[in-house]
Motif scaffolding. Structure first.
Motif: not given
Ligand code: ADP
Ligand code: MG
Length: 399
Positions: A220-247
């Protein structure tokens, strides 16, 4: 296997065909007639096989009496007449003597079309809530029911499930058959390797899709805005990108469960602001774990495209849902365009797009003919990808 229009005798029969003529309109003028064009094979087949054809569809939303006029199917009947090169008898109502007389007076080869099924939503949402009396009434007008409206198959309405419950023969039209074959086979019986590309706006919209595909796809290749929620899950900073903290926790769980099956972008195109018309923006590509605090990710970078291409090598089935970036803005359509390109070049693979925005992105970028199948039903294709049974498909008789 579902029965199709080929499996029933249509000769001299009154054939009720539920089509999806929910076309975009502006001030009563149709701006894109693709949905009408897509229904022609089924309509023509019925006519060639000696049927009396009764057509109906929903159009837009009808919440109160005042919405009816703006959502009349009359202009659609006119356009259909041009495309069929044949008289279409339009009945400006959804029930009653005028409709019954029109149907009873039909000769073989005639086409009758009645008003927007959602006119019945005023009052009491009879169509949208599948009022049993309404489904039985519409079923009583014909002998055979053909459901060709994949776009509404994820809803149990009087004009699909309701009619099917009250008539002996319920079969799929050609468009429905095509959708079931491509999306259904891709998900339930894929030729492997099977790669899914999932992008778009929100993880929360796609939870069930990711969970279902995690059990079915090889990657499964993840992209789009939804990737940034996964970034955060990895411990990466997402700046002001769209990110769903609850997820973020949910994304973390998925990454653990995925055992390497989920591939995240390795770089991202960031901007200092979400671009509005004419805005001058600062734009650059950064590594996924290096998004500056004051910038937002709006597309995947070229490194990611190379990574995805490698993952796609040798794939035999690819399902794509959700654009890779803000494709509506030219500067951030590059990633989505590159995915289209990569899939167009993929040899020997079945390539399928399910999802409203992804489909319009591919069409807008000029790749309409380059995919094996672009689903006509945004919401319906998503629910198929979620592994749900669609009421509008379930109501079609099995072979
Ligand atoms: P689909 O309709 O194909 O299922 P979605 O509705 O989930 O797709 O997502 C489409 C939207 O996602 C598009 O409007 C697009 O602009 C938006 N999008 C994609 N990437 C980003 C991003 N990085 N930031 C903000 N929005 C994005
Ligand atoms: Mg969408």
């Amino acid at each position: 296997m579902k029965k199709t229009i080929r499996d029933v005798n249509l000769k001299d029969k009154k054939v009720l065909i539920r089509v999806d003529f929910n076309v975009p309109m502006k001030n009563g003028v149709i701006t894109n007639d693709n949905r009408i064009v897509q229904a022609l094979p089924t309509i023509n087949y019925a006519l060639e096989n000696g049927a009396k054809v009764i057509l109906f569809s929903h159009l837009g939303r009808v919440k109160e009496e005042a919405d009816k006029a703006a959502n009349s199917l009359a202009p659609v009947a006119k356009r259909l007449e041009e495309l069929l090169n044949k008289k279409v008898y339009f009945v400006p109502t959804t029930r009653g003597k005028e409709l019954e007389d029109a149907v009873n007076n039909m000769k073989v080869g005639d086409v009758v079309m009645f008003e927007n099924t959602r006119w019945e939503d005023v009052p009491d949402k009879k169509e949208s809530k599948n009022n049993p009396e309404l489904g039985a009434y519409w079923a009583s007008l014909g002998d055979v029911f053909v459901n060709d409206a994949f776009g509404t198959a994820h809803r149990a309405h009087a004009s699909n499930a309701g009619i099917a419950a009250n008539i002996k023969d319920s079969v799929a039209g050609f468009l429905m058959e095509k959708e079931i074959k491509f999306i259904g086979d891709a998900v339930d019986n894929p030729v492997r390797p099977f790669v899914a590309i999932l992008g778009g706006a929100k993880v929360s919209d796609k939870i069930s899709v990711i969970e279902n595909l995690l059990t079915k796809a090889d990657k499964i290749l993840i992209c789009g805005a939804m990737a940034y929620t996964f970034y955060k899950a990895q411990g990466w900073e997402v700046g002001t990108s769209k990110c769903e903290d609850d997820f973020v926790e949910f994304a973390k769980g998925l990454l653990e469960k995925a055992n390497g099956k989920i591939v995240l972008p390795c770089d991202t195109v960031v901007s200092d602001k979400f671009p509005e018309d004419g805005d001058v923006i600062v734009k650059k590509t950064v590594a996924s774990n290096a998004i500056p605090a004051d910038m937002m990710g709006l597309d995947v970078g070229m490194g990611t495209i190379e990574l995805f291409k490698k993952e796609l090598q040798g794939a035999k089935t690819v399902v794509w849902n959700g654009p890779a970036g803000v494709f509506e803005v030219k500067e951030f359509a590059v990633g989505t365009n590159a995915i289209c390109e990569a899939l167009a070049e993929l040899e020997g693979a079945t390539t399928i797009i399910g999802g409203g925005d992804s489909a319009s992105a591919a069409i807008k970028l000029g790749y309409e003919k380059k995919f094996t199948h672009i689903s006509t039903g945004g919401g319906a294709s998503l629910e198929y990808l979620e592994g749900k049974e669609l009421p509008g498909v379930a109501c079609i008789n099995d072979k």
